[in-house]
Design a protein around this motif. Sequence first.
Motif, PDB file in Angstrom:
ATOM      1  N   GLN A  58       0.827  -1.202   0.000  1.00  0.00           N
ATOM      2  CA  GLN A  58       0.000   0.000   0.000  1.00  0.00           C
ATOM      3  C   GLN A  58       0.868   1.262   0.000  1.00  0.00           C
ATOM      4  N   ARG A  59       1.951   1.256   0.782  1.00  0.00           N
ATOM      5  CA  ARG A  59       2.839   2.421   0.808  1.00  0.00           C
ATOM      6  C   ARG A  59       3.543   2.617  -0.527  1.00  0.00           C
ATOM      7  N   LEU A  60       3.976   1.505  -1.147  1.00  0.00           N
ATOM      8  CA  LEU A  60       4.617   1.615  -2.462  1.00  0.00           C
ATOM      9  C   LEU A  60       3.644   2.146  -3.511  1.00  0.00           C
ATOM     10  N   LEU A  61       2.409   1.672  -3.482  1.00  0.00           N
ATOM     11  CA  LEU A  61       1.417   2.152  -4.448  1.00  0.00           C
ATOM     12  C   LEU A  61       1.090   3.626  -4.214  1.00  0.00           C
ATOM     13  N   ALA A  62       1.052   4.062  -2.967  1.00  0.00           N
ATOM     14  CA  ALA A  62       0.804   5.476  -2.678  1.00  0.00           C
ATOM     15  C   ALA A  62       1.944   6.334  -3.225  1.00  0.00           C
ATOM     16  N   TYR A  63       3.172   5.858  -3.047  1.00  0.00           N
ATOM     17  CA  TYR A  63       4.339   6.570  -3.582  1.00  0.00           C
ATOM     18  C   TYR A  63       4.258   6.665  -5.101  1.00  0.00           C
ATOM     19  N   LEU A  64       3.942   5.551  -5.746  1.00  0.00           N
ATOM     20  CA  LEU A  64       3.875   5.530  -7.206  1.00  0.00           C
ATOM     21  C   LEU A  64       2.755   6.425  -7.720  1.00  0.00           C
ATOM     22  N   SER A  65       1.625   6.450  -7.020  1.00  0.00           N
ATOM     23  CA  SER A  65       0.515   7.285  -7.492  1.00  0.00           C
ATOM     24  C   SER A  65       0.861   8.767  -7.385  1.00  0.00           C
ATOM     25  N   LYS A  66       1.696   9.137  -6.403  1.00  0.00           N
ATOM     26  CA  LYS A  66       2.124  10.534  -6.301  1.00  0.00           C
ATOM     27  C   LYS A  66       3.137  10.886  -7.381  1.00  0.00           C
ATOM     28  N   LYS A  67       4.068   9.963  -7.637  1.00  0.00           N
ATOM     29  CA  LYS A  67       5.156  10.249  -8.571  1.00  0.00           C
ATOM     30  C   LYS A  67       4.732  10.154 -10.033  1.00  0.00           C
ATOM     31  N   ASN A  68       3.999   9.089 -10.377  1.00  0.00           N
ATOM     32  CA  ASN A  68       3.656   8.866 -11.779  1.00  0.00           C
ATOM     33  C   ASN A  68       2.292   8.181 -11.845  1.00  0.00           C
ATOM     34  N   ARG A  69       1.250   8.988 -12.044  1.00  0.00           N
ATOM     35  CA  ARG A  69      -0.121   8.475 -12.008  1.00  0.00           C
ATOM     36  C   ARG A  69      -0.405   7.492 -13.146  1.00  0.00           C
ATOM     37  N   VAL A  70       0.212   7.694 -14.319  1.00  0.00           N
ATOM     38  CA  VAL A  70      -0.030   6.819 -15.470  1.00  0.00           C
ATOM     39  C   VAL A  70       0.519   5.422 -15.196  1.00  0.00           C
ATOM     40  N   ARG A  71       1.758   5.341 -14.697  1.00  0.00           N
ATOM     41  CA  ARG A  71       2.354   4.036 -14.375  1.00  0.00           C
ATOM     42  C   ARG A  71       1.551   3.341 -13.284  1.00  0.00           C
ATOM     43  N   TYR A  72       1.042   4.116 -12.320  1.00  0.00           N
ATOM     44  CA  TYR A  72       0.240   3.566 -11.234  1.00  0.00           C
ATOM     45  C   TYR A  72      -1.034   2.927 -11.779  1.00  0.00           C
ATOM     46  N   LYS A  73      -1.771   3.668 -12.614  1.00  0.00           N
ATOM     47  CA  LYS A  73      -3.022   3.163 -13.182  1.00  0.00           C
ATOM     48  C   LYS A  73      -2.771   1.901 -14.004  1.00  0.00           C
ATOM     49  N   GLU A  74      -1.692   1.913 -14.784  1.00  0.00           N
ATOM     50  CA  GLU A  74      -1.347   0.758 -15.620  1.00  0.00           C
ATOM     51  C   GLU A  74      -1.042  -0.464 -14.757  1.00  0.00           C
ATOM     52  N   LEU A  75      -0.280  -0.244 -13.686  1.00  0.00           N
ATOM     53  CA  LEU A  75       0.122  -1.354 -12.816  1.00  0.00           C
ATOM     54  C   LEU A  75      -1.076  -1.982 -12.120  1.00  0.00           C
ATOM     55  N   ILE A  76      -1.958  -1.159 -11.543  1.00  0.00           N
ATOM     56  CA  ILE A  76      -3.083  -1.749 -10.817  1.00  0.00           C
ATOM     57  C   ILE A  76      -4.065  -2.420 -11.767  1.00  0.00           C
ATOM     58  N   SER A  77      -4.155  -1.936 -12.998  1.00  0.00           N
ATOM     59  CA  SER A  77      -5.059  -2.613 -13.937  1.00  0.00           C
ATOM     60  C   SER A  77      -4.482  -3.956 -14.370  1.00  0.00           C
ATOM     61  N   HIS A  78      -3.159  -4.041 -14.550  1.00  0.00           N
ATOM     62  CA  HIS A  78      -2.545  -5.308 -14.966  1.00  0.00           C
ATOM     63  C   HIS A  78      -2.549  -6.342 -13.846  1.00  0.00           C
ATOM     64  N   LEU A  79      -2.384  -5.900 -12.608  1.00  0.00           N
ATOM     65  CA  LEU A  79      -2.317  -6.844 -11.499  1.00  0.00           C
ATOM     66  C   LEU A  79      -3.669  -7.094 -10.842  1.00  0.00           C
ATOM     67  N   ASP A  80      -4.722  -6.456 -11.331  1.00  0.00           N
ATOM     68  CA  ASP A  80      -6.074  -6.588 -10.768  1.00  0.00           C
ATOM     69  C   ASP A  80      -6.104  -6.221  -9.290  1.00  0.00           C
ATOM     70  N   ILE A  81      -5.541  -5.064  -8.973  1.00  0.00           N
ATOM     71  CA  ILE A  81      -5.543  -4.550  -7.609  1.00  0.00           C
ATOM     72  C   ILE A  81      -6.583  -3.429  -7.550  1.00  0.00           C
ATOM     73  N   ARG A  82      -7.381  -3.428  -6.487  1.00  0.00           N
ATOM     74  CA  ARG A  82      -8.354  -2.350  -6.326  1.00  0.00           C
ATOM     75  C   ARG A  82      -7.655  -1.091  -5.847  1.00  0.00           C
ATOM     76  N   GLU A  83      -8.177   0.045  -6.257  1.00  0.00           N
ATOM     77  CA  GLU A  83      -7.642   1.300  -5.755  1.00  0.00           C
ATOM     78  C   GLU A  83      -8.118   1.492  -4.326  1.00  0.00           C
ATOM     79  N   PRO A  84      -7.249   2.017  -3.464  1.00  0.00           N
ATOM     80  CA  PRO A  84      -7.702   2.245  -2.086  1.00  0.00           C
ATOM     81  C   PRO A  84      -8.750   3.346  -2.046  1.00  0.00           C
ATOM     82  N   LYS A  85      -9.627   3.253  -1.058  1.00  0.00           N
ATOM     83  CA  LYS A  85     -10.654   4.283  -0.898  1.00  0.00           C
ATOM     84  C   LYS A  85     -10.009   5.563  -0.409  1.00  0.00           C
ATOM     85  N   THR A  86     -10.465   6.681  -0.926  1.00  0.00           N
ATOM     86  CA  THR A  86      -9.945   7.976  -0.467  1.00  0.00           C
ATOM     87  C   THR A  86     -10.810   8.458   0.671  1.00  0.00           C
ATOM     88  N   HIS A  87     -10.179   8.978   1.707  1.00  0.00           N
ATOM     89  CA  HIS A  87     -10.911   9.429   2.902  1.00  0.00           C
ATOM     90  C   HIS A  87     -11.226  10.876   2.793  1.00  0.00           C
TER      91      HIS A  87
END
Length: 87
Positions: A58-87
């Motif tokens: 979760q911490r790595l994905l948060a880091y990636l989403s801040k640094k590079n949103r496109v790579r983040y979206k691509e990664l979670i779609s390929h690995l079938d990971i749900r996006e965390p809920k935003t508070h």
Amino acid sequence: MIKNAFISVISQEENRGSVEFQVFSFTNKIRRLTSHLELHRKDYLSQRGLRKILGKRQRLLAYLSKKNRVRYKELISHLDIREPKTH
């Protein structure tokens, strides 16, 4: 088919320290531990390990989403990971 090609590209990637590779390896560990815990429900040490790995991923994905949103979206779609809920 597409997911398998993506996984083989990540596996053969030389940069094993990249965020994508780390998330990929944590995801594999999470899937293995989840299937183990379906059989052994009272294995509390494995449950603790699973929670720790989930937190690291979760911490790595948060880091990636801040640094590079496109790579983040691509990664979670390929690995079938749900996006965390935003508070």
